[in-house]
Design a protein around this motif. Structure first.
Motif, PDB file in Angstrom:
ATOM      1  N   LEU A 104       1.013  -1.273  -0.142  1.00  0.00           N
ATOM      2  CA  LEU A 104      -0.141   0.101  -0.163  1.00  0.00           C
ATOM      3  C   LEU A 104       0.748   1.048  -0.243  1.00  0.00           C
ATOM      4  O   LEU A 104       0.613   2.097  -0.734  1.00  0.00           O
ATOM      5  CB  LEU A 104      -0.892  -0.006   1.287  1.00  0.00           C
ATOM      6  N   ALA A 105       1.870   1.220   0.913  1.00  0.00           N
ATOM      7  CA  ALA A 105       2.796   2.486   0.896  1.00  0.00           C
ATOM      8  C   ALA A 105       3.336   2.645  -0.295  1.00  0.00           C
ATOM      9  O   ALA A 105       3.625   3.688  -0.906  1.00  0.00           O
ATOM     10  CB  ALA A 105       3.920   2.417   1.800  1.00  0.00           C
ATOM     11  N   ASN A 106       3.704   1.543  -1.282  1.00  0.00           N
ATOM     12  CA  ASN A 106       4.399   1.797  -2.351  1.00  0.00           C
ATOM     13  C   ASN A 106       3.596   2.504  -3.552  1.00  0.00           C
ATOM     14  O   ASN A 106       3.991   2.969  -4.278  1.00  0.00           O
ATOM     15  CB  ASN A 106       4.921   0.255  -2.974  1.00  0.00           C
ATOM     16  N   ASN A 107       2.250   2.627  -3.324  1.00  0.00           N
ATOM     17  CA  ASN A 107       1.267   3.271  -4.283  1.00  0.00           C
ATOM     18  C   ASN A 107       1.238   4.721  -3.736  1.00  0.00           C
ATOM     19  O   ASN A 107       0.321   5.211  -4.456  1.00  0.00           O
ATOM     20  CB  ASN A 107       0.045   2.553  -4.112  1.00  0.00           C
ATOM     21  N   SER A 108       1.687   5.009  -2.848  1.00  0.00           N
ATOM     22  CA  SER A 108       1.560   6.702  -2.313  1.00  0.00           C
ATOM     23  C   SER A 108       1.860   7.703  -3.531  1.00  0.00           C
ATOM     24  O   SER A 108       0.840   8.397  -3.632  1.00  0.00           O
ATOM     25  CB  SER A 108       2.545   6.948  -1.149  1.00  0.00           C
ATOM     26  N   GLU A 109       2.756   7.540  -4.444  1.00  0.00           N
ATOM     27  CA  GLU A 109       2.942   8.344  -5.289  1.00  0.00           C
ATOM     28  C   GLU A 109       1.738   8.487  -6.481  1.00  0.00           C
ATOM     29  O   GLU A 109       1.454   9.180  -7.083  1.00  0.00           O
ATOM     30  CB  GLU A 109       4.468   8.153  -5.970  1.00  0.00           C
ATOM     31  N   TYR A 110       1.573   7.071  -6.622  1.00  0.00           N
ATOM     32  CA  TYR A 110       0.497   6.820  -7.756  1.00  0.00           C
ATOM     33  C   TYR A 110      -0.767   7.570  -7.432  1.00  0.00           C
ATOM     34  O   TYR A 110      -1.486   7.853  -8.194  1.00  0.00           O
ATOM     35  CB  TYR A 110       0.041   5.225  -7.730  1.00  0.00           C
ATOM     36  N   PHE A 111      -1.146   7.503  -5.972  1.00  0.00           N
ATOM     37  CA  PHE A 111      -2.634   8.186  -5.702  1.00  0.00           C
ATOM     38  C   PHE A 111      -2.269   9.935  -5.872  1.00  0.00           C
ATOM     39  O   PHE A 111      -3.495  10.379  -5.950  1.00  0.00           O
ATOM     40  CB  PHE A 111      -2.863   8.011  -4.217  1.00  0.00           C
ATOM     41  N   LYS A 112      -1.292  10.374  -5.845  1.00  0.00           N
ATOM     42  CA  LYS A 112      -1.087  11.983  -5.683  1.00  0.00           C
ATOM     43  C   LYS A 112      -1.632  12.606  -7.041  1.00  0.00           C
ATOM     44  O   LYS A 112      -2.414  13.844  -6.446  1.00  0.00           O
ATOM     45  CB  LYS A 112       0.432  12.172  -5.657  1.00  0.00           C
TER      46      LYS A 112
END
Length: 403
Positions: free
Chosen positions: A20-28
């Motif tokens: 989940l943390a690895n997708n932080s940039e994707y959500f921005k």
């Protein structure tokens, strides 16, 4: 690392946190994030002695041994860039798994099995108790928190199949501030009453309720459930329904072929907390639900390519962690999918895996397997001081020289 016996362990929760943390940039930069939640049975047809096996359905809808899982993935509003977010394997025979009916009996002091009552008490007091409903709440809470931390303005839409047609799920989603689309069960009742033959009033089923708003859409060509139809017609109807004091929208969808025959045996009913007051909104709710098929593709990839169901490990904790690890690995391949066709190294690796010009996750993994076997063979030859001439001689002797 997988069975928890070492100081440094690799378990489901650590993998989920990392994924989940690895997708932080994707959500921005996303205005909308569509999150798909779906269960998947992990079938172990030939396993008999493994820990905590439970009953799951095979492809013929027969009960066999296996485990269960709840997984979550997300796509953007256009349905592209699938990203894997969370996977929770579980078993209904785990002492910490609290079935809804037995939990109700326990809370009413009516559970006859006192040993089970003690297990339930321990699970509740330790905080280890769970069931599918609590896993859903955990997934949505964790994922929503991560998305909002990265992008407070993103609109989150959670999508479910009919197994999650549950008032608690509706209320939990709304309280989180999320939108949701859930396929309704066929036996879901409406707030409309009718008088039955005995003279008593009863709620009629939602699928039988009269819808007063609707419209038709004509399609020159459309594909449903893997079959293509020419000159098809879609009938979209919408209404409001009150469920435990809250108002939701319900969309009723029927499709007909060019001869006027029903394509679906029963109408599709979708419940949402979005306001549906026109055809475009009804169509959007249907299109959001259809994105759920993408997570089924993930399950197919995990099972057929990554061997989700192939292990014969008897230890329940190891099985759970291995299932999560495979989902984590699958997440990596979905993350880099857009880059694969542009990488010359990946191109020849896929070719090595039998791709014949196609670059897919399947052929890439086959290619990596060939590379690993090549490196293992090289290491063996070096350790045993076997020359290339000896290798060629062995191949020729057993008729593999031209392979």
């Amino acid at each position: 690392m997988l069975d928890g016996s070492l100081k440094t362990v690799l378990d489901s929760e650590k993998l989920n946190i990392s994924l989940l943390a690895n997708n932080s940039e994707y959500f921005k930069d996303k205005d909308y994030v569509v999150v798909l939640h779906d269960p998947s049975d992990i079938r172990k047809k030939y396993s008999q002695e493994a820990d905590h096996l439970c009953k799951v359905l095979d492809l013929d809808k027969k009960l066999i041994n296996g485990y269960r899982s709840l997984s979550s993935a997300c796509v953007d509003i256009r349905g592209k860039n699938l990203r894997l977010l969370r996977c929770s394997p579980y078993s209904t025979t785990d002492a910490n798994y609290l079935k809804v009916e037995e939990l109700r009996l326990y809370e009413d002091n009516k559970l006859k099995d006192q040993n089970r009552a003690k297990e339930i008490k321990l699970a509740l007091t330790s905080g280890q108790g769970y069931n599918l409903k609590s896993l859903v709440k955990d997934h949505t809470s964790q994922i929503t928190g991560q998305i909002r931390a990265s992008n407070p303005n993103a609109v989150i839409v959670d999508v479910y199949d009919r197994g999650f047609d549950d008032t608690e799920v509706f209320e939990h989603e709304t309280d989180l501030g999320n939108l949701f689309v859930v396929r309704s069960k066929l036996n879901r009742v409406s707030n409309e009453l009718q008088v039955c033959s005995s003279g008593k009033e009863k709620n009629i089923k939602l699928r039988h309720q009269q819808f007063f708003q609707g419209d038709e859409v004509h399609y020159q060509k459309m594909t449903l459930q893997g079959k293509t139809y020419q000159d098809a017609k879609g009938v979209f109807e919408w209404n409001e329904v009150e469920i435990k004091g809250r108002i939701y929208s319900v969309v009723k969808i029927r499709f007909f072929d060019r001869a006027g025959r029903n394509i679906f045996k029963n109408p599709m009913l979708l419940i949402t907390n979005m306001q549906v007051d026109q055809l475009q909104m009804a169509q959007m709710v249907f299109e959001l639900y259809c994105k759920r098929a993408k997570i089924e593709g993930v399950f197919k990839f995990c099972k057929e390519v990554l061997g989700w169901e192939d292990n014969r490990i008897p230890d329940y904790n190891v099985v759970k962690n291995l299932i999560s690890l495979i989902y984590f690995v699958a997440g990596y391949f979905y993350e880099i999918e857009d880059q694969l066709t542009q990488d010359k190294t990946i191109e020849w690796i896929a070719q090595l895996g039998g791709g014949k010009g196609k670059i897919t996750r399947h052929f890439i993994l086959n290619g990596f397997a060939q590379l690993i076997n090549y490196k293992l063979a090289q290491r063996f030859f070096e350790q045993q001081d076997i020359s290339p001439e000896q290798v060629n001689d062995a191949l020729n002797r057993f008729s593999f020289g031209n392979e």
